[in-house]
Design an enzyme around this catalytic site. Structure first.
Site, short mmCIF file in Angstrom:
data_model
loop_
_atom_site.label_atom_id
_atom_site.label_comp_id
_atom_site.label_asym_id
_atom_site.label_seq_id
_atom_site.Cartn_x
_atom_site.Cartn_y
_atom_site.Cartn_z
N ASN A 101 0.83 -1.21 0.00
CA ASN A 101 0.00 0.00 0.00
C ASN A 101 0.86 1.25 0.00
OD1 ASN A 101 -2.04 -1.80 0.11
ND2 ASN A 101 -2.56 -1.46 2.26
N ASP A 103 -0.54 4.22 0.90
CA ASP A 103 -1.38 5.22 1.58
C ASP A 103 -0.85 5.69 2.94
OD1 ASP A 103 -2.06 3.11 3.38
OD2 ASP A 103 -3.83 2.60 2.20
N HIS A 118 5.86 -0.80 -2.82
CA HIS A 118 5.44 0.01 -3.98
C HIS A 118 5.53 1.50 -3.71
CE1 HIS A 118 2.96 -3.72 -5.45
NE2 HIS A 118 4.25 -3.84 -5.68
N CYS A 126 11.83 13.90 -9.05
CA CYS A 126 11.99 14.36 -10.43
C CYS A 126 12.29 13.18 -11.35
CB CYS A 126 13.13 15.37 -10.47
SG CYS A 126 13.69 15.78 -12.13
N SER A 189 -4.86 -9.45 -3.45
CA SER A 189 -5.28 -10.46 -4.43
C SER A 189 -4.11 -11.37 -4.80
CB SER A 189 -5.80 -9.77 -5.69
OG SER A 189 -4.78 -8.96 -6.26
N ASN A 213 -8.72 -12.65 4.12
CA ASN A 213 -9.38 -12.07 2.95
C ASN A 213 -10.81 -12.62 2.90
OD1 ASN A 213 -10.08 -11.31 0.21
ND2 ASN A 213 -7.89 -11.23 -0.25
C1 BJW Z 1 -10.15 -7.32 1.60
C2 BJW Z 1 -11.09 -6.45 2.12
C3 BJW Z 1 -11.11 -6.33 3.51
C4 BJW Z 1 -11.26 -6.38 -0.02
N1 BJW Z 1 -10.26 -7.05 4.25
N2 BJW Z 1 -9.33 -8.01 2.36
C5 BJW Z 1 5.84 -12.33 -13.07
C6 BJW Z 1 4.72 -12.90 -13.64
C7 BJW Z 1 3.77 -12.12 -14.29
C8 BJW Z 1 3.94 -10.72 -14.38
C9 BJW Z 1 5.05 -10.16 -13.81
C10 BJW Z 1 5.97 -10.95 -13.16
N3 BJW Z 1 6.96 -10.14 -12.67
C11 BJW Z 1 6.65 -8.86 -12.98
C12 BJW Z 1 5.49 -8.84 -13.69
C13 BJW Z 1 4.83 -7.62 -14.22
C14 BJW Z 1 4.02 -6.89 -13.18
C15 BJW Z 1 2.90 -7.81 -12.68
O1 BJW Z 1 2.96 -8.40 -11.63
N4 BJW Z 1 1.82 -7.91 -13.41
C16 BJW Z 1 0.67 -8.74 -13.00
C17 BJW Z 1 -0.57 -7.85 -12.83
C18 BJW Z 1 0.48 -9.84 -13.99
N5 BJW Z 1 4.83 -6.41 -12.08
C19 BJW Z 1 5.54 -5.28 -12.17
O2 BJW Z 1 5.58 -4.62 -13.21
C20 BJW Z 1 6.33 -4.85 -10.95
N6 BJW Z 1 7.68 -4.56 -11.31
C21 BJW Z 1 8.57 -5.51 -11.58
O3 BJW Z 1 8.31 -6.68 -11.48
O4 BJW Z 1 9.82 -5.02 -11.96
C22 BJW Z 1 10.75 -5.94 -12.55
C23 BJW Z 1 10.38 -6.12 -14.00
C24 BJW Z 1 10.28 -5.03 -14.82
C25 BJW Z 1 9.93 -5.20 -16.15
C26 BJW Z 1 9.64 -6.48 -16.64
C27 BJW Z 1 9.70 -7.58 -15.78
C28 BJW Z 1 10.09 -7.38 -14.45
C29 BJW Z 1 5.78 -3.55 -10.40
C30 BJW Z 1 4.40 -3.69 -9.87
C31 BJW Z 1 3.89 -2.31 -9.43
C32 BJW Z 1 2.44 -2.36 -8.99
N7 BJW Z 1 1.95 -1.02 -8.84
C33 BJW Z 1 0.59 -0.80 -8.33
C34 BJW Z 1 0.28 0.71 -8.38
C35 BJW Z 1 1.05 1.46 -7.27
C36 BJW Z 1 0.83 2.92 -7.33
C37 BJW Z 1 -0.60 3.36 -7.04
O5 BJW Z 1 -1.19 2.98 -6.03
O6 BJW Z 1 -1.09 4.11 -7.85
O7 BJW Z 1 0.50 -1.29 -6.98
S1 BJW Z 1 -0.66 -1.74 -9.20
C38 BJW Z 1 -1.63 -2.10 -7.76
O8 BJW Z 1 -1.62 -3.54 -7.54
C39 BJW Z 1 -0.88 -1.46 -6.57
C40 BJW Z 1 -1.00 -2.55 -5.52
O9 BJW Z 1 -0.01 -2.39 -4.54
C41 BJW Z 1 -0.88 -3.81 -6.33
C42 BJW Z 1 -1.45 -5.03 -5.63
O10 BJW Z 1 -2.82 -4.91 -5.46
P1 BJW Z 1 -3.51 -5.44 -4.10
O11 BJW Z 1 -3.02 -4.63 -2.98
O12 BJW Z 1 -3.37 -6.90 -4.02
O13 BJW Z 1 -5.03 -5.00 -4.37
P2 BJW Z 1 -6.18 -5.78 -5.18
O14 BJW Z 1 -7.23 -4.79 -5.50
O15 BJW Z 1 -5.61 -6.55 -6.31
O16 BJW Z 1 -6.75 -6.85 -4.13
C43 BJW Z 1 -7.45 -6.43 -2.97
C44 BJW Z 1 -7.81 -7.67 -2.17
O17 BJW Z 1 -8.40 -7.23 -0.95
C45 BJW Z 1 -8.86 -8.58 -2.85
O18 BJW Z 1 -8.38 -9.92 -2.83
C46 BJW Z 1 -10.10 -8.45 -1.97
O19 BJW Z 1 -10.84 -9.66 -1.85
C47 BJW Z 1 -9.49 -8.07 -0.65
N8 BJW Z 1 -10.35 -7.30 0.24
N9 BJW Z 1 -11.85 -5.92 1.11
C48 BJW Z 1 -9.43 -7.89 3.67
N10 BJW Z 1 -12.03 -5.50 4.12
ZN ZN Z 2 15.36 17.27 -11.59
#
Ligand code: BJW
Ligand code: ZN
Length: 247
Positions: A101, A103, A118, A126, A189, A213
């Protein structure tokens, strides 16, 4: 012995407990998750808003989206799930909190040494010279902030798709996952890598894997224990039972 008693016993014997959190942990504070129905990615396109290409193509749109999210977050407060996690650090001999997160609600709940995989939404830097930017962010007339050192565009200190995670944060998170005795995956997720690997690293190294979850995820099949409830309910209840158990 029921499964919950197993959890309490394993916690009581644990030297090191680690927690990975995701957007679901902040849902009860009123912050939208990404992939749930009605979540941020249902309404907005991640390629446009959470990538460097998207930022360079339409800086005004991306910047105003982040400013809007900062404002939303500033109007929220930590919920009982964040507070239970902050309490865990006081109770277990060694405790590691890893969050996806941005936040800062864990900090506001009193957690220290939070590993932010993240980045966070309150810092900016910059894109050209990478200097931190500490000037005004919410400028009038949709003006964009500029780097005071080189005039470059200012972006939030978050990790977008295709970007590397902060190296030390990822190393520390992997180290904690591979050495802890109990690993919680809460409110995520588990679809975004490399964060999604952490619960698997922990399980393979012998930790008890607990998922918190209300919904099933791709990780659920590997979880030893599933607390299928909102984290703001499941975690405080678990901590209350644990404190009684060790009395
Ligand atoms: C509750 C609830 C309650 C609801 N109580 N629970 C290997 C395999 C495949 C792909 C890749 C891989 N390695 C890298 C990749 C690419 C990519 C990736 O993973 N893509 C997948 C989507 C397929 N990863 C990246 O690009 C990462 N970088 C990287 O790997 O660099 C090396 C590299 C570079 C180039 C090529 C290859 C490698 C970077 C990832 C950055 C993610 N950024 C974000 C945005 C951040 C900024 C912003 O906030 O604006 O991060 S995306 C977004 O998803 C955010 C989150 O941190 C992240 C995860 O989401 P999260 O937190 O799990 O949320 P949700 O909505 O998905 O799930 C919520 C859950 O809560 C649900 O399950 C609900 O049921 C539950 N819930 N109410 C408890 N009350
Ligand atoms: Zn600068």
């Amino acid at each position: 012995m029921n499964i919950f008693d197993t959890l309490l016993e394993r916690l009581a014997a644990a030297e090191h407990v680690a927690v990975l959190t995701g957007a679901g942990v902040s849902a009860e504070s009123g912050i939208k998750t990404f992939r749930d129905p009605g979540g941020l990615w249902a309404k907005y396109n991640p390629a446009e808003l959470a990538s460097m290409d998207g930022f360079m193509a339409n800086t005004e749109l991306v910047w105003s989206w982040y400013m809007h999210r900062v404002e939303t977050i500033n109007n929220t407060k930590p919920n009982p799930g964040h507070k239970a996690i902050a309490e865990m650090a006081e109770i277990f001999p060694k405790f590691t909190l890893i969050t996806q997160n941005v936040d800062r609600l864990h900090h506001r709940a009193g957690s220290e040494d939070v590993i932010e995989l993240h980045g966070n939404i309150v810092e900016n830097y910059c894109v050209d010279c990478k200097s931190p930017y500490e000037g005004e962010t919410n400028l009038p007339d949709k003006q964009l902030p500029q780097c005071e050192a080189c005039g470059g565009k200012i972006r939030p200190n978050v990790v977008w798709f295709g970007e590397m995670l902060p190296v030390k944060a990822l190393q520390d998170a992997e180290e904690a996952a591979s050495t802890c005795d109990v690993f919680f995956s809460a409110g995520t997720s588990a679809e975004v890598y490399p964060a999604a690997n952490l619960p698997i690293i922990a399980k393979q190294a012998g930790a008890l894997l607990v998922e918190v979850n209300p919904n099933a995820t791709v990780l659920s099949q590997y979880a030893d224990i599933k607390l299928k409830a909102p984290s703001g309910k499941a975690l405080p209840e678990m901590m209350d039972k644990y404190k009684n158990f060790i009395k």
